[in-house]
Design a protein around this motif. Structure first.
Motif, PDB file in Angstrom:
ATOM      1  N   GLY A  86       0.792  -1.225   0.000  1.00 29.62           N
ATOM      2  CA  GLY A  86       0.000   0.000   0.000  1.00 29.62           C
ATOM      3  C   GLY A  86       0.818   1.265   0.000  1.00 29.62           C
ATOM      4  N   ASN A  87       2.143   1.123   0.084  1.00 31.13           N
ATOM      5  CA  ASN A  87       3.033   2.288   0.074  1.00 31.13           C
ATOM      6  C   ASN A  87       4.041   2.210  -1.075  1.00 31.13           C
ATOM      7  OD1 ASN A  87       2.041   3.727   2.375  1.00 31.13           O
ATOM      8  ND2 ASN A  87       3.012   2.212   3.711  1.00 31.13           N
ATOM      9  N   GLY A  88       3.665   1.490  -2.129  1.00 29.38           N
ATOM     10  CA  GLY A  88       4.501   1.433  -3.321  1.00 29.38           C
ATOM     11  C   GLY A  88       5.543   0.324  -3.327  1.00 29.38           C
ATOM     12  N   ARG A  89       5.517  -0.544  -2.298  1.00 33.55           N
ATOM     13  CA  ARG A  89       6.475  -1.646  -2.256  1.00 33.55           C
ATOM     14  C   ARG A  89       5.728  -2.971  -2.416  1.00 33.55           C
ATOM     15  NH1 ARG A  89       8.209   2.105   1.606  1.00 33.55           N
ATOM     16  NH2 ARG A  89       6.683   1.214   3.061  1.00 33.55           N
ATOM     17  N   TYR A  90       6.457  -3.984  -2.863  1.00 34.19           N
ATOM     18  CA  TYR A  90       5.871  -5.298  -3.092  1.00 34.19           C
ATOM     19  C   TYR A  90       6.759  -6.374  -2.478  1.00 34.19           C
ATOM     20  CZ  TYR A  90       2.821  -2.887  -6.359  1.00 34.19           C
ATOM     21  OH  TYR A  90       1.893  -2.034  -6.907  1.00 34.19           O
ATOM     22  N   GLY A  91       6.121  -7.453  -2.036  1.00 30.89           N
ATOM     23  CA  GLY A  91       6.880  -8.558  -1.487  1.00 30.89           C
ATOM     24  C   GLY A  91       7.775  -9.188  -2.541  1.00 30.89           C
ATOM     25  N   VAL A  92       8.959  -9.617  -2.116  1.00 29.39           N
ATOM     26  CA  VAL A  92       9.925 -10.182  -3.068  1.00 29.39           C
ATOM     27  C   VAL A  92      10.151 -11.674  -2.851  1.00 29.39           C
ATOM     28  CG1 VAL A  92      11.098  -8.004  -3.484  1.00 29.39           C
ATOM     29  CG2 VAL A  92      11.858  -9.455  -1.599  1.00 29.39           C
ATOM     30  N   HIS A  93       9.707 -12.220  -1.737  1.00 27.05           N
ATOM     31  CA  HIS A  93       9.736 -13.665  -1.553  1.00 27.05           C
ATOM     32  C   HIS A  93       8.814 -14.063  -0.418  1.00 27.05           C
ATOM     33  CE1 HIS A  93      12.376 -13.488   2.022  1.00 27.05           C
ATOM     34  NE2 HIS A  93      13.064 -12.568   1.379  1.00 27.05           N
ATOM     35  N   SER A  94       8.679 -15.372  -0.214  1.00 24.65           N
ATOM     36  CA  SER A  94       7.778 -15.903   0.797  1.00 24.65           C
ATOM     37  C   SER A  94       8.569 -16.470   1.968  1.00 24.65           C
ATOM     38  CB  SER A  94       6.881 -16.980   0.186  1.00 24.65           C
ATOM     39  OG  SER A  94       6.063 -16.420  -0.826  1.00 24.65           O
ATOM     40  N   TYR A  95       7.859 -16.751   3.047  1.00 30.13           N
ATOM     41  CA  TYR A  95       8.474 -17.233   4.279  1.00 30.13           C
ATOM     42  C   TYR A  95       7.636 -18.400   4.802  1.00 30.13           C
ATOM     43  CZ  TYR A  95      10.409 -12.451   4.193  1.00 30.13           C
ATOM     44  OH  TYR A  95      11.014 -11.269   3.831  1.00 30.13           O
ATOM     45  N   LEU A  96       8.296 -19.469   5.248  1.00 28.98           N
ATOM     46  CA  LEU A  96       7.592 -20.633   5.772  1.00 28.98           C
ATOM     47  C   LEU A  96       8.094 -20.928   7.175  1.00 28.98           C
ATOM     48  CD1 LEU A  96       5.539 -22.898   5.031  1.00 28.98           C
ATOM     49  CD2 LEU A  96       7.519 -24.308   4.419  1.00 28.98           C
ATOM     50  N   HIS A  97       7.184 -20.924   8.140  1.00 26.79           N
ATOM     51  CA  HIS A  97       7.533 -21.199   9.535  1.00 26.79           C
ATOM     52  C   HIS A  97       6.612 -22.280  10.078  1.00 26.79           C
ATOM     53  CE1 HIS A  97      10.217 -17.940  11.424  1.00 26.79           C
ATOM     54  NE2 HIS A  97      10.383 -17.886  10.128  1.00 26.79           N
ATOM     55  N   THR A  98       7.188 -23.217  10.823  1.00 29.48           N
ATOM     56  CA  THR A  98       6.398 -24.240  11.502  1.00 29.48           C
ATOM     57  C   THR A  98       6.803 -24.280  12.968  1.00 29.48           C
ATOM     58  OG1 THR A  98       7.980 -26.009  11.015  1.00 29.48           O
ATOM     59  CG2 THR A  98       6.232 -25.623   9.403  1.00 29.48           C
TER      60      THR A  98
END
Length: 274
Positions: A86-98
């Motif tokens: 919402g501020n002009g930035r975008y996610g560049v990868h994902s994160y997986l946590h268990t």
């Protein structure tokens, strides 16, 4: 859009009051919160009713409406690639946590009675004499999930805005052992040589003091996410964002309000059988 941290650590076993706490490296606009929550996908071994709650533009926590059931296995798949903040930035990868929820270990501190009682799965296992905060510096009340623990912690009165002059009777700057961390503002359960046999006074600056033997036992027993509930103190409940005091927002409608939660109450997807 990147994350600074996700708590708890992947692969860990934590207490029943542990939230999932996600901290973004840059502010997230309020208009983007619901969409981001949709991409913070939770699967659990049993269905869990809970909600995300934004403490700030950069921190969002998930907790169940009630404590996690013992033995629950949790997976957070933060599928943030190409998701807008919402501020002009975008996610560049994902994160997986268990992570896994351990035994229902709870500590209850009765500051006015100088007592601490520890329960495992509802059964009382220990009762300890304690000293809590003084009248001038009372302990926080409410429920605080354990943040972490350290064999030794440097505690400094100036860093917590109590006293910076060595001539002040409230000044301290020393290492204290067997410290179980309750708030980001510096509340611990620990041993103090200022009162090696607690149970009769209220002379700390907000921490909970145990004898050396009892502090060692509790240090070995406590794990991240275990709830420690303090009553019998004149101080208000610790702010929910002060560490992991999420359950101090006891009103569920406040936790899930549209101003604080993009999606409101959700029920997690159950992990398919292997």
């Amino acid at each position: 859009m990147l994350l600074d941290s996700i708590a708890p650590q992947s692969g860990s076993t934590v207490g029943v009051a542990m939230p999932i706490s996600v901290v973004f490296s840059k502010p997230v606009a309020a208009s983007a919160r619901a969409e981001i929550e949709k991409h913070l996908k939770l699967t659990t071994s049993v269905p869990i009713t809970g909600a995300w709650h934004w403490f700030s533009s950069s921190r969002v926590d998930f907790r169940p409406k009630s404590y996690w059931p013992t033995g629950t296995k949790v997976t957070l798949d933060a599928q943030l690639t190409a998701v807008a903040d919402g501020n002009g930035r975008y996610g560049v990868h994902s994160y997986l946590h268990t992570f896994t929820i351990g035994a229902d270990d709870e500590a209850h501190v009765y500051a006015d009675r100088h007592l601490m009682k520890i329960y495992r799965n509802g059964t009382l296992v220990k009762t300890f004499p304690i000293d809590a905060g003084s009248a001038a510096y009372p302990s926080w009340s409410g429920t605080m999930a354990v943040i972490d623990k350290s064999r030794e912690v440097l505690m400094d009165s100036c860093s917590v805005h109590i006293a910076c002059s060595k001539s002040d009777p409230n000044y301290y700057h020393a290492y204290y052992p067997l410290a179980v961390h309750l708030t980001a503002s510096g509340t611990y359960v620990h041993y103090s040589d200022g009162d090696p046999q607690p149970g009769h006074s209220a002379g700390s600056h907000g921490c909970i003091h145990l004898s050396m033997t009892n502090a060692q036992w509790f240090y070995d027993f406590a794990r991240e996410g275990d709830p420690v509930t303090i009553t019998g103190t004149p101080r208000q409940a610790a702010p929910a964002y002060n560490g992991y005091a999420d359950y101090n927002i006891s009103d569920w409608t406040t936790w899930t309000s549209p101003t604080s939660s993009g999606l409101g109450q959700i029920t997690t997807t159950v992990t398919p059988p292997a």
